[in-house]
Each structure stands twice: as structure tokens, then as C-alpha cells.
Scaffold this active site. Structure first.
Site, PDB file in Angstrom:
ATOM      1  N   ASP A  81      -7.746  18.629  -0.246  1.00  0.00           N
ATOM      2  CA  ASP A  81      -7.741  17.342  -0.944  1.00  0.00           C
ATOM      3  C   ASP A  81      -9.175  16.804  -1.118  1.00  0.00           C
ATOM      4  OD1 ASP A  81      -6.275  15.144  -1.991  1.00  0.00           O
ATOM      5  OD2 ASP A  81      -6.407  14.069  -0.085  1.00  0.00           O
ATOM      6  N   HIS A  82      -9.492  16.340  -2.324  1.00  0.00           N
ATOM      7  CA  HIS A  82     -10.794  15.715  -2.617  1.00  0.00           C
ATOM      8  C   HIS A  82     -12.004  16.543  -2.178  1.00  0.00           C
ATOM      9  CE1 HIS A  82      -9.190  11.962  -4.129  1.00  0.00           C
ATOM     10  NE2 HIS A  82      -8.318  11.973  -3.135  1.00  0.00           N
ATOM     11  N   HIS A 185      -6.782   4.158  -3.455  1.00  0.00           N
ATOM     12  CA  HIS A 185      -6.630   4.731  -2.114  1.00  0.00           C
ATOM     13  C   HIS A 185      -6.575   3.596  -1.093  1.00  0.00           C
ATOM     14  CE1 HIS A 185      -8.437   8.565  -3.827  1.00  0.00           C
ATOM     15  NE2 HIS A 185      -7.293   8.948  -3.311  1.00  0.00           N
ATOM     16  N   HIS A 216      -2.649   9.856  -7.083  1.00  0.00           N
ATOM     17  CA  HIS A 216      -3.284   9.641  -5.776  1.00  0.00           C
ATOM     18  C   HIS A 216      -2.987   8.212  -5.337  1.00  0.00           C
ATOM     19  CE1 HIS A 216      -5.974  13.186  -5.144  1.00  0.00           C
ATOM     20  NE2 HIS A 216      -5.542  13.401  -6.360  1.00  0.00           N
ATOM     21  N   GLY A 217      -3.249   7.949  -4.056  1.00  0.00           N
ATOM     22  CA  GLY A 217      -3.068   6.577  -3.577  1.00  0.00           C
ATOM     23  C   GLY A 217      -1.605   6.172  -3.540  1.00  0.00           C
ATOM     24  N   SER A 219       0.273   5.381  -1.155  1.00  0.00           N
ATOM     25  CA  SER A 219       0.661   4.355  -0.170  1.00  0.00           C
ATOM     26  C   SER A 219       0.566   2.968  -0.799  1.00  0.00           C
ATOM     27  CB  SER A 219      -0.269   4.398   1.043  1.00  0.00           C
ATOM     28  OG  SER A 219      -0.183   5.647   1.674  1.00  0.00           O
ATOM     29  N   ASN A 238       0.330  11.799  -3.740  1.00  0.00           N
ATOM     30  CA  ASN A 238      -0.405  11.952  -2.481  1.00  0.00           C
ATOM     31  C   ASN A 238      -0.203  10.731  -1.586  1.00  0.00           C
ATOM     32  OD1 ASN A 238      -1.368  14.126  -3.889  1.00  0.00           O
ATOM     33  ND2 ASN A 238      -3.531  13.652  -3.603  1.00  0.00           N
TER      34      ASN A 238
HETATM   35  P1  13P Z   1      -3.247   6.784   0.202  1.00  0.00           P
HETATM   36  O1  13P Z   1      -3.992   6.834   1.464  1.00  0.00           O
HETATM   37  O2  13P Z   1      -3.436   5.515  -0.546  1.00  0.00           O
HETATM   38  O3  13P Z   1      -1.809   7.118   0.392  1.00  0.00           O
HETATM   39  O4  13P Z   1      -3.846   7.914  -0.765  1.00  0.00           O
HETATM   40  C1  13P Z   1      -3.818   9.242  -0.347  1.00  0.00           C
HETATM   41  C2  13P Z   1      -4.418  10.149  -1.342  1.00  0.00           C
HETATM   42  O5  13P Z   1      -4.445   9.879  -2.520  1.00  0.00           O
HETATM   43  C3  13P Z   1      -4.974  11.422  -0.852  1.00  0.00           C
HETATM   44  O6  13P Z   1      -5.526  12.185  -1.860  1.00  0.00           O
END
Ligand code: 13P
Length: 290
Positions: A81-82, A185, A216-217, A219, A238
Site C-alpha cells: 500500500d502507498h 485518510h 482509499h480512506g 474509514s 481500503n
Molecule cells: P483509512 O485509514 O482512512 O481507512 O484509509 C486507509 C487507506 O486508504 C489505506 O490505503
């Protein structure tokens, strides 16, 4: 490990669901995630950021993913990831990761295109079926998966342009594209993410035959918005912050209660991880897809 990871995303596109990427930094989390995915017959992805991968150890992460693949009968996808540099891409590929995310989104467009194309070439040389993700547009927030106490500004100019996305995907040959559509994120106490569904529909319409779209992001986005994003074409979501909060919260409670036996204080943290994973699998629509 299964190196044909592209097929999982093709199935998700055809079936109209998303595969959750659950970010992990420990064997305890990996075990919890794999258990739920098996129970729910859901495809899933282990994600490790550069920091998470370093802490776990790349080869150890592979070994654990392989164990769960054997135990569960579900192919493990392990995504870098990233990843920010080609040196890191090399490290992940050499270790045996079967999915790569190259993130050049903070670079000027031409440089992002160049690094992404090179990462695709590197992965294809190892195995042409390894799925590679690029990223275009800048996702909100400082880039950390944690609770943010400050407001997050989502600027229109940082959202993914559908026209540029088409050019980027065609020029790089990526299999997946991480998009900026109002997502961020981490979870901000002040700013609530507001997804630009119109932009997402446009991106899906233009790109659906060429690559899959990644959010992404994951959460802190309300469940109904996630479901709508899946309906409109998101095929990978994600999730990190919510998993971290679940694990840390349960662990803290067990330690504060005076528990000192590791398998007794880690077990509730795994239960909390499983609960969050289950919720995410359900809203991604990936249950019973294997
Ligand atoms: P969150 O931490 O907001 O869930 O995002 C995770 C993410 O995008 C990892 O690539």
C-alpha cells in the site's frame, strides 16, 4: 502465493461488488482478518503500508499470507500500500508480494505517470498477472490512518479529473486506479467526507473497460455512502483507521482491566478486528463471492 491477482478484480467488476483491503501491521491482525473472511466466504486483501510492512517484515508477511491461504483455501492478496519509490517496489516484488500500489499522487503529473509506468513494467516482468494500482488526484488529510483533530480541506483542484485519468490509465497500463473524490485518510473530528458521486460515475463510465476503481480512506465514510460508491463502480476499498481503533480500543480495555497474559489481552483485540472486518465485508457486498 497466487500470482494471478488481476482475476479477483475482474470478478468484482463483473459482479458489481468491492473487495475490502484490510491494512494490518501484525500477525494477530492478519489472523483475525483471515478468520472472518473464511467464515463469510469473502475475497479480501491484506494491505501493508511502508511502515506496516517494515514492522511485520515483508517475507514474514508473505509467509503468514501463505499460511492463511493454505488454511482457509482462499487465495491471499497481499498489497504493498502507498509505495512511494521504485526501490521499494523492487523490494516488495522480490519478497513475493502479489499486488502493488505505486503512489505518485503527490508528484507533478508527468513524474507520477513516469514512476507508475516504470512500476507496472517491473511488476509485469515478474508476472504479467500481478495487479498494479496507481493513484491520481490528491486524497484529503495528512496521509495518516488516525484520528485527526484538525479540519481537512478537500480542494476541487485535487480531485481526480476523468479526462486526465483516462490518459493516465492508458499511458501507464495500470490495473487499478486510486481516485480522489472527496475521500480522505484518517477520521477527522471536524470534517466529514463528502463523496462526489457524479465524478465517480463519470470515472467509472470512462474507465470500466480499462481498470478498476479504488476508494482509499474507507474509514469514517457512512455505510450508505460506501454502498452507493460500490453501486457506482468502486471495486476495492481500503480500510485502516477503523481497524486500528478497534484493535487498540479493545487492547487498552483488557490491559486496563489488569490482564497480563498475551493470548488473553490480544484475543479481545482480535474479536474487535473481526467485528470491523465483518461490517466492512458486508457493506462491500463481497460476502459469499468465493
Ligand atoms: P483509512 O485509514 O482512512 O481507512 O484509509 C486507509 C487507506 O486508504 C489505506 O490505503
Amino acid at each position: 502465493m497466487n500470482l494471478n491477482t488481476k482475476q479477483f478484480f475482474k470478478k468484482a467488476e463483473d459482479g458489481g461488488y468491492a473487495i475490502p483491503q484490510l491494512n494490518v501491521s501484525s500477525a494477530d491482525q492478519m489472523k483475525a482478518v483471515a478468520k472472518v473472511a473464511l467464515e463469510l466466504k469473502s475475497p479480501f486483501i491484506f494491505g501493508t503500508s511502508e511502515g506496516e510492512g517494515k514492522f511485520l517484515g515483508l517475507r514474514q508477511a508473505i509467509a503468514l499470507a501463505e499460511v492463511y491461504e493454505k488454511e482457509t483455501g482462499i487465495a491471499s492478496i497481499l498489497n504493498a500500500d502507498h509505495t512511494k519509490s521504485l526501490e521499494k517496489v523492487r523490494e516488495y516484488l522480490d519478497a513475493g508480494y502479489n499486488s502493488i500500489h505505486i503512489d505518485g499522487s503527490l508528484l507533478p503529473y508527468e513524474e507520477n505517470l513516469e514512476i507508475t509506468k516504470k512500476a507496472v513494467d517491473m511488476a509485469r516482468k515478474v508476472n504479467e498477472n500481478i495487479s498494479v494500482e496507481g493513484e491520481l488526484g490528491q486524497i484529503g488529510g495528512p496521509g495518516s490512518s488516525k484520528i485527526l483533530t484538525e479540519a481537512v480541506e478537500i480542494k476541487e483542484e485535487n480531485l481526480t479529473s476523468p479526462k486526465q485519468a483516462l490518459e493516465f490509465v492508458e499511458a501507464t497500463g495500470i490495473d487499478r486506479l486510486g481516485v480522489s473524490i472527496g475521500n480522505m485518510h484518517g477520521i477527522s473530528n471536524i470534517t466529514k467526507p463528502k463523496l462526489d458521486f457524479e465524478r465517480l460515475s463519470e470515472l467509472h463510465e470512462i474507465l470500466k473497460e480499462k481498470c478498476v476503481l479504488v476508494l482509499h480512506g474507507g474509514s469514517g465514510i457512512p455505510d450508505d455512502d460506501i454502498k452507493k460508491a460500490v453501486e457506482l463502480g468502486i471495486r476495492k476499498i481500503n480500510i485502516n483507521t477503523e481497524l486500528r481503533l478497534a484493535f487498540a480500543g479493545a487492547l487498552k480495555k483488557a490491559l486496563e482491566a489488569g490482564e497480563t497474559t498475551p493470548y488473553k489481552f490480544i484475543a479481545p483485540a482480535q474479536d474487535a478486528t473481526q467485528k470491523t472486518t465483518q461490517e466492512k465485508i458486508e457493506i462491500c457486498g463481497s460476502k459469499n463471492k468465493i
